[in-house]
Design a protein around this motif. Structure first.
Motif, PDB file in Angstrom:
ATOM      1  N   ARG A 318      18.608  17.457   0.881  1.00  0.00           N
ATOM      2  CA  ARG A 318      19.595  18.547   0.837  1.00  0.00           C
ATOM      3  C   ARG A 318      19.586  19.403   2.109  1.00  0.00           C
ATOM      4  O   ARG A 318      20.464  20.239   2.297  1.00  0.00           O
ATOM      5  CB  ARG A 318      19.382  19.414  -0.407  1.00  0.00           C
ATOM      6  CG  ARG A 318      18.204  20.365  -0.357  1.00  0.00           C
ATOM      7  CD  ARG A 318      18.130  21.161  -1.659  1.00  0.00           C
ATOM      8  NE  ARG A 318      17.086  22.184  -1.637  1.00  0.00           N
ATOM      9  CZ  ARG A 318      17.269  23.411  -1.161  1.00  0.00           C
ATOM     10  NH1 ARG A 318      18.434  23.765  -0.656  1.00  0.00           N
ATOM     11  NH2 ARG A 318      16.273  24.288  -1.190  1.00  0.00           N
ATOM     12  N   PHE A 319      18.591  19.169   2.988  1.00  0.00           N
ATOM     13  CA  PHE A 319      18.525  19.927   4.234  1.00  0.00           C
ATOM     14  C   PHE A 319      19.225  19.216   5.391  1.00  0.00           C
ATOM     15  O   PHE A 319      19.282  19.740   6.502  1.00  0.00           O
ATOM     16  CB  PHE A 319      17.061  20.201   4.599  1.00  0.00           C
ATOM     17  CG  PHE A 319      16.356  21.079   3.604  1.00  0.00           C
ATOM     18  CD1 PHE A 319      16.442  22.462   3.708  1.00  0.00           C
ATOM     19  CD2 PHE A 319      15.637  20.526   2.557  1.00  0.00           C
ATOM     20  CE1 PHE A 319      15.797  23.274   2.793  1.00  0.00           C
ATOM     21  CE2 PHE A 319      14.995  21.333   1.632  1.00  0.00           C
ATOM     22  CZ  PHE A 319      15.072  22.714   1.740  1.00  0.00           C
ATOM     23  N   LEU A 320      19.754  18.017   5.134  1.00  0.00           N
ATOM     24  CA  LEU A 320      20.502  17.301   6.167  1.00  0.00           C
ATOM     25  C   LEU A 320      21.890  17.905   6.340  1.00  0.00           C
ATOM     26  O   LEU A 320      22.430  18.525   5.411  1.00  0.00           O
ATOM     27  CB  LEU A 320      20.623  15.819   5.778  1.00  0.00           C
ATOM     28  CG  LEU A 320      19.336  14.998   5.853  1.00  0.00           C
ATOM     29  CD1 LEU A 320      19.530  13.655   5.155  1.00  0.00           C
ATOM     30  CD2 LEU A 320      18.918  14.795   7.306  1.00  0.00           C
ATOM     31  N   PRO A 321      22.493  17.749   7.515  1.00  0.00           N
ATOM     32  CA  PRO A 321      23.851  18.261   7.707  1.00  0.00           C
ATOM     33  C   PRO A 321      24.817  17.667   6.687  1.00  0.00           C
ATOM     34  O   PRO A 321      24.665  16.511   6.256  1.00  0.00           O
ATOM     35  CB  PRO A 321      24.207  17.803   9.132  1.00  0.00           C
ATOM     36  CG  PRO A 321      22.892  17.607   9.808  1.00  0.00           C
ATOM     37  CD  PRO A 321      21.945  17.130   8.742  1.00  0.00           C
ATOM     38  N   ASP A 322      25.822  18.433   6.304  1.00  0.00           N
ATOM     39  CA  ASP A 322      26.809  17.969   5.338  1.00  0.00           C
ATOM     40  C   ASP A 322      27.460  16.669   5.817  1.00  0.00           C
ATOM     41  O   ASP A 322      27.910  16.573   6.965  1.00  0.00           O
ATOM     42  CB  ASP A 322      27.895  19.029   5.136  1.00  0.00           C
ATOM     43  CG  ASP A 322      27.378  20.259   4.392  1.00  0.00           C
ATOM     44  OD1 ASP A 322      26.305  20.137   3.738  1.00  0.00           O
ATOM     45  OD2 ASP A 322      28.020  21.322   4.466  1.00  0.00           O
ATOM     46  N   GLY A 323      27.475  15.687   4.945  1.00  0.00           N
ATOM     47  CA  GLY A 323      28.148  14.431   5.245  1.00  0.00           C
ATOM     48  C   GLY A 323      27.352  13.459   6.082  1.00  0.00           C
ATOM     49  O   GLY A 323      27.807  12.336   6.347  1.00  0.00           O
ATOM     50  N   PHE A 324      26.136  13.838   6.510  1.00  0.00           N
ATOM     51  CA  PHE A 324      25.358  12.957   7.398  1.00  0.00           C
ATOM     52  C   PHE A 324      25.056  11.612   6.742  1.00  0.00           C
ATOM     53  O   PHE A 324      25.233  10.550   7.353  1.00  0.00           O
ATOM     54  CB  PHE A 324      24.051  13.655   7.791  1.00  0.00           C
ATOM     55  CG  PHE A 324      23.101  12.775   8.552  1.00  0.00           C
ATOM     56  CD1 PHE A 324      23.279  12.536   9.908  1.00  0.00           C
ATOM     57  CD2 PHE A 324      22.015  12.171   7.915  1.00  0.00           C
ATOM     58  CE1 PHE A 324      22.401  11.716  10.617  1.00  0.00           C
ATOM     59  CE2 PHE A 324      21.134  11.362   8.614  1.00  0.00           C
ATOM     60  CZ  PHE A 324      21.332  11.127   9.959  1.00  0.00           C
ATOM     61  N   LEU A 325      24.593  11.642   5.498  1.00  0.00           N
ATOM     62  CA  LEU A 325      24.233  10.391   4.829  1.00  0.00           C
ATOM     63  C   LEU A 325      25.446   9.487   4.649  1.00  0.00           C
ATOM     64  O   LEU A 325      25.360   8.263   4.815  1.00  0.00           O
ATOM     65  CB  LEU A 325      23.580  10.684   3.473  1.00  0.00           C
ATOM     66  CG  LEU A 325      22.196  11.322   3.530  1.00  0.00           C
ATOM     67  CD1 LEU A 325      21.715  11.703   2.124  1.00  0.00           C
ATOM     68  CD2 LEU A 325      21.188  10.376   4.185  1.00  0.00           C
ATOM     69  N   GLU A 326      26.575  10.085   4.336  1.00  0.00           N
ATOM     70  CA  GLU A 326      27.794   9.287   4.142  1.00  0.00           C
ATOM     71  C   GLU A 326      28.258   8.676   5.462  1.00  0.00           C
ATOM     72  O   GLU A 326      28.654   7.506   5.514  1.00  0.00           O
ATOM     73  CB  GLU A 326      28.911  10.156   3.544  1.00  0.00           C
ATOM     74  CG  GLU A 326      28.677  10.611   2.111  1.00  0.00           C
ATOM     75  CD  GLU A 326      27.639  11.732   1.994  1.00  0.00           C
ATOM     76  OE1 GLU A 326      27.125  11.950   0.876  1.00  0.00           O
ATOM     77  OE2 GLU A 326      27.333  12.385   3.027  1.00  0.00           O
ATOM     78  N   ARG A 327      28.195   9.452   6.532  1.00  0.00           N
ATOM     79  CA  ARG A 327      28.680   8.966   7.836  1.00  0.00           C
ATOM     80  C   ARG A 327      27.771   7.886   8.422  1.00  0.00           C
ATOM     81  O   ARG A 327      28.214   7.069   9.231  1.00  0.00           O
ATOM     82  CB  ARG A 327      28.808  10.129   8.823  1.00  0.00           C
ATOM     83  CG  ARG A 327      29.877  11.142   8.459  1.00  0.00           C
ATOM     84  CD  ARG A 327      30.145  12.112   9.612  1.00  0.00           C
ATOM     85  NE  ARG A 327      28.956  12.870  10.017  1.00  0.00           N
ATOM     86  CZ  ARG A 327      28.585  14.033   9.484  1.00  0.00           C
ATOM     87  NH1 ARG A 327      29.295  14.565   8.487  1.00  0.00           N
ATOM     88  NH2 ARG A 327      27.510  14.670   9.925  1.00  0.00           N
TER      89      ARG A 327
END
Length: 466
Positions: A318-327
Motif C-alpha cells: 500500500r506504500f507503492l505509488p498509485d497504479g504502479f503494480l498495474e502499470r
C-alpha cells in the motif's frame, strides 16, 4: 589434531551475523571432523525465528544454546539498533560466563570464537584459559579498519566525514570519510565509543577468521598478514540451502518465464528500509528503466535499519505509488519482506542485483556472478560499496542528491548501465572471473580451504597437540 577438540562460538542477536557464523561452523566441522562446536546466542526478548529455522539442519557435532534473553525494555529505547544489540551482548556476559563454566564442568573446552561485536567474550575466555579467535563476518577491508581505528582515532582530529583527505588503510582502496560506517560520524556518541572499545579489545585475540577470499581482497590480505600473521580468509561463507516457504516457488515460477539475464533483483537485506519518499522514487525509477524486476518490498521507515528492531504489520504494497503494480505487472514481481535470495541470484534470468551491500549479499552476488547496483544504507555497507565499485569494480553506485535521495531518472540510468550498458558488460566479465575464483577458493586445494587447515594447525600448536 588427532585429539577431539571442543570450541564454543558466540554471535550477536542479528540474523545476518548468526547465519554467517553458523554456516562457518558447518564448514569448519566438515573439514575438521574431530571438532565439536557449541554455538551460543545472546537474545533480545526471544530467539530470532529465522535463526531457529536455520538451526533445524545442523550436523550432529554442532549444538546451539540461547542465553537468557535481555528485555528490549531494559535497553535505551531511542538508541540505534547496533547500540541496542551491543548493549544486550554486554549485559549477556555473566550468562556467557555461566554457560562456559557449565560446559567446562561436563566436557573439555579448548577455544572460543567470537563475533567482533561480542568481543567482551575475549576477556571471559582469558578467565577460563581458552584460546580466543574472532570470526569476522565482513570483509578483510573492514577488519583492517577495525584494527587501525585506535590509530585513526589519534591521527584524525575532526569528524571523519569532515576529513578532507582520503583515508588509506594498508592494501585497501582509498576511502572518503563519509563512506566510513555511520557510527564514526559522531565521535562523542555512545555508538562510536562502543566501537572504539571493541576495536581496542581485538588485540586479545589469537587470530582472525575472515569471511572473504584471497582473490577478492589480495591487497588487504597481504597487508593484514604483515600486521599479524594470524589472519585466515576462509570464505565465501554464504547460505545456499533452499527453503520450503511458498514465496520460493512463486519467485522461481516467475523467473522461469523471463529471458536470461533480463531481471533486476532488488533487496535491502534482512533489516534495511527506505523512506517513503525514496521508496516512491525507486518505484518510478524502475518503471522508467523499462527492465524486468523482482523486488523484495518492506514497509518504509525513515530509519534505514528499522526492520532489525521494529516489525510492522502494515501491508508494504500500500506504500507503492498509485497504479504502479498495474502499470508494471507484465514485467515485474513484488514480494513482501522476504525472498529466496540464493535461488534468485542463481537463476539464469537474473542479470543484476540492486543491493544494500551487506557483506552476505555481496558475497552471494559474487558467488553467482551477478553484477550489482550498490545502494548502501548503514553499518559497514558504504565501505563494502567502495570495495565493490572502486576496488574490484563489479558494481555501479547510483547518484544521490544533496539531501541523500536517489532520484528516479538517476535510478533508471544506473539500472540501464548495469543491465545492458557497455559498462555493465565489463562488470559482468569481471564478476564472472570472481565467481570462478570464489569456487576455486573453496576447493580441497583452494586458498580458503588451506586457510581453514592452517587455522586448525595453529590451534593445535597452541594447545600442544601433535
Amino acid at each position: 589434531m588427532a585429539k577431539r577438540s571442543h570450541i564454543a562460538v558466540i554471535s550477536i542477536p542479528a540474523f545476518s551475523h548468526q547465519a554467517s557464523i553458523v554456516e562457518f561452523c558447518k564448514r569448519l566441522v566438515e573439514h575438521h571432523d574431530h571438532l565439536h562446536v557449541t554455538c551460543i546466542f545472546p537474545t533480545i526478548d526471544a530467539p530470532l525465528p529465522a535463526t531457529l529455522t536455520l538451526l533445524q539442519s545442523l550436523p550432529p557435532n554442532i549444538h546451539c544454546t540461547f542465553l537468557p534473553p535481555i528485555s528490549k525494555q531494559d535497553l535505551p529505547q531511542h538508541a540505534p539498533s547496533p547500540v541496542q544489540i551491543q548493549l544486550a551482548v554486554s549485559q549477556s556476559m555473566p550468562s556467557l560466563r555461566h554457560a562456559l563454566s557449565s560446559l567446562l564442568s561436563t566436557t573439555s573446552l579448548d577455544a572460543l570464537i567470537s563475533d567482533p561485536f561480542a568481543n567482551e567474550s575475549l576477556e571471559v575466555a582469558k578467565v577460563f584459559n581458552l584460546l580466543s579467535y574472532i570470526y569476522f563476518p565482513t570483509s578483510s577491508m573492514t577488519l583492517s579498519l577495525f584494527l587501525h581505528l585506535p590509530t585513526l582515532h589519534q591521527q584524525v582530529p575532526c569528524a571523519y566525514r569532515d576529513h578532507k583527505e582520503a583515508i588509506q588503510l594498508p592494501g585497501c582502496v582509498p576511502i572518503q570519510g563519509r563512506d566510513l560506517p555511520e557510527h564514526f560520524h559522531n565521535r562523542s556518541s555512545l555508538a562510536y565509543d562502543l566501537l572504539l572499545r571493541r576495536c581496542e579489545r581485538l588485540s586479545l585475540a589469537q587470530g582472525f577468521l575472515v569471511n572473504s577470499f584471497s582473490e577478492l581482497e589480495q591487497g588487504s590480505e597481504r597487508a593484514l598478514q604483515e600486521y599479524t600473521n594470524r589472519v585466515y580468509l576462509v570464505g565465501p561463507v554464504i547460505q545456499t540451502g533452499s527453503s520450503s516457504d511458498p514465496k520460493e516457488s512463486e519467485c522461481v515460477r516467475w523467473l522461469e518465464k523471463q529471458r536470461p539475464n533480463s531481471v533486476l533483483y532488488l533487496s535491502f537485506g534482512s533489516g534495511g528500509t527506505l523512506s517513503q519518499q525514496q521508496l516512491s522514487e525507486l518505484a518510478f525509477g524502475l518503471e522508467l528503466s523499462g527492465h524486468n524486476f523482482l523486488w523484495v518490498l518492506r514497509v518504509p521507515n525513515d530509519t534505514p535499519d528499522a526492520a532489525y528492531v521494529v516489525g510492522s504489520n502494515d501491508d508494504p504494497l500500500r506504500f507503492l505509488p498509485d497504479g504502479f503494480l498495474e502499470r508494471t505487472q507484465a514485467r515485474g514481481l513484488v514480494v513482501t519482506s522476504w525472498a529466496p535470495q540464493a535461488q534468485i541470484l542463481g537463476h539464469a534470468s537474473t542479470g543484476g542485483f540492486l543491493t544494500h551491500c551487506g557483506w552476505n549479499s555481496a558475497l552471494e552476488s559474487i558467488v553467482f556472478g551477478v553484477p550489482m547496483v550498490t545502494w548502501p544504507l548503514f553499518a559497514e555497507q558504504r565501505l563494502n560499496a567502495v570495495l565493490l565499485t572502486e576496488g574490484v569494480r563489479v558494481g555501479l553506485r547510483p547518484k544521490f542528491n544533496e539531501n541523500g535521495l536517489a532520484e528516479r531518472e538517476d535510478i533508471a540510468q544506473v539500472v540501464q548501465d548495469v543491465m545492458v550498458g557497455e559498462e555493465g558488460n565489463e562488470i559482468r566479465s569481471r564478476i564472472e572471473k570472481l565467481k570462478v575464483a570464489a569456487a576455486d577458493a573453496l576447493k580441497e586445494d583452494g586458498s580458503s580451504t588451506r586457510a581453514l587447515y592452517q587455522f586448525g594447525t595453529q590451534m593445535a600448536n597452541f594447545l600442544g597437540q601433535p
